[in-house]
Design a protein around this motif. Structure first.
Motif, short mmCIF file in Angstrom:
data_model
loop_
_atom_site.label_atom_id
_atom_site.label_comp_id
_atom_site.label_asym_id
_atom_site.label_seq_id
_atom_site.Cartn_x
_atom_site.Cartn_y
_atom_site.Cartn_z
N ASP A 186 35.80 40.27 90.53
CA ASP A 186 34.55 39.71 89.60
C ASP A 186 35.33 38.70 88.41
OD1 ASP A 186 32.27 39.66 88.46
OD2 ASP A 186 32.43 41.22 86.91
N GLY A 187 36.11 37.67 89.14
CA GLY A 187 36.47 36.79 88.15
C GLY A 187 37.81 37.10 87.11
N LYS A 188 38.26 38.44 87.70
CA LYS A 188 39.58 38.63 86.86
C LYS A 188 40.49 39.13 87.89
CE LYS A 188 36.95 41.84 84.83
NZ LYS A 188 35.62 41.28 84.78
N LEU A 189 41.80 39.59 87.25
CA LEU A 189 43.02 39.96 88.13
C LEU A 189 43.30 41.53 87.88
CD1 LEU A 189 45.67 37.00 88.42
CD2 LEU A 189 43.97 37.91 90.27
N LEU A 190 43.14 42.46 88.68
CA LEU A 190 43.79 43.66 88.44
C LEU A 190 45.19 43.59 88.88
CD1 LEU A 190 42.98 46.71 87.80
CD2 LEU A 190 42.35 46.97 90.15
#
Length: 290
Positions: free
Chosen positions: A140-144
């Motif tokens: 969702d447009g982020k890095l985990l």
């Protein structure tokens, strides 16, 4: 474009249709490619020539070593590579790559300071981010990912002692350049991370003892599912014998491997549309023949 690509043990690249009935040999490399992804019309491949641990190389012994990433225009194939990152006379390995949006992420293992090389496909520039390591996943447009500086030295500890430490260390969500947004409630004991556009899956393969000492007593193998804000949805136990690794997920299923009775591999899957079913378990998806 409805094609599949595979690399053989003889370092050959083939293109085929989805049925496997037509195959076209595109090229053969002198070196063996280690990681491979396809993104927006390009095939990205990593190469390196290290064959020992980093502390086994002297400075003189590093001469002639290299690691690099090439890309090929696969939708207009001409067999000519473009090198997007290269380091010579230095130890390094790139075993993992993934792409998201306009960035290609290349996980660099150089022992002294691991991290992520990020290639911008529009600007054609690279940057190094030591704060992003290992199996980071986009969601969702982020890095985990996990923050390596948070991990203490664990040499000499038992699996149980390591698990007790890692249970208190949480994954973080960052922007696409690794800048911290928030800490999550996903413990490092569930360090194998996967995602699709709506879900995160976290596997406790490592902390349960899988892939380590084959004589070790294995713990319960569990998968936790989270939403895109890293809020826990539910946990599912994988109860089959001869479990191997989770190999990925799409919008419909999470896939994992089971060793079968004739030393082959079967693919099992969890139906992601049934996460509200309290009796949900993995089921055979592809069973190989002897």
């Amino acid at each position: 474009h409805n094609k599949l690509y595979f690399i053989t043990a003889f370092r050959e690249l083939y293109e085929m249709d989805k049925s496997g009935t037509t195959r076209k040999r595109l090229m053969q490399w002198k070196e063996y490619p280690y990681a491979a992804i396809i993104h927006r019309g390009y095939l990205y491949l990593s190469f390196f020539n290290t064959n020992a641990f980093p502390d086994e190389y002297t400075e003189e012994g590093k001469k002639g070593l290299f690691y690099r990433v090439d890309r090929y225009r696969i939708d207009h194939w001409d067999g000519k590579p473009e090198t997007i990152y290269e380091k010579k006379d230095a130890y390094g390995q790139i075993n993992v790559m993934f792409a998201y949006g306009n960035q290609v992420y290349m996980s660099l293992d150089i022992s002294e300071e691991d991290g992520m090389i990020v290639y911008d496909i529009l600007e054609k520039t690279t940057s190094f981010h030591p704060e992003i390591q290992g199996y980071a996943v986009p969601i969702d447009g982020k890095l985990l990912h996990y923050v390596p500086s948070d991990v203490p030295e664990t040499g000499g500890l038992t699996q149980e002692e390591m698990n007790a430490i890692e249970e208190k260390l949480m994954a973080v969500l960052s922007d696409l350049q690794g800048n911290l947004i928030q800490e999550t409630e996903i413990p490092m004991t569930y360090s194998s991370l996967f995602s699709n556009s709506t879900l995160i899956a976290a596997d406790n393969e490592s902390s349960a003892g899988y892939g380590a000492d084959p004589t070790a007593i294995l713990g319960e193998r569990k998968i936790r599912f989270y939403d895109t804000d890293a809020k826990l949805i539910r946990e599912i136990k994988l109860e089959q014998e001869n479990l191997r690794s989770v190999i990925g997920m799409n919008e419909d299923y999470l896939f994992y491997e089971i060793k079968n009775d004739h030393d082959g591999t079967d693919i099992w899957a969890i139906d992601l549309h049934k996460l509200d079913d309290p009796n949900l378990k993995g089921e055979p998806f592809f069973v190989s023949e002897e």
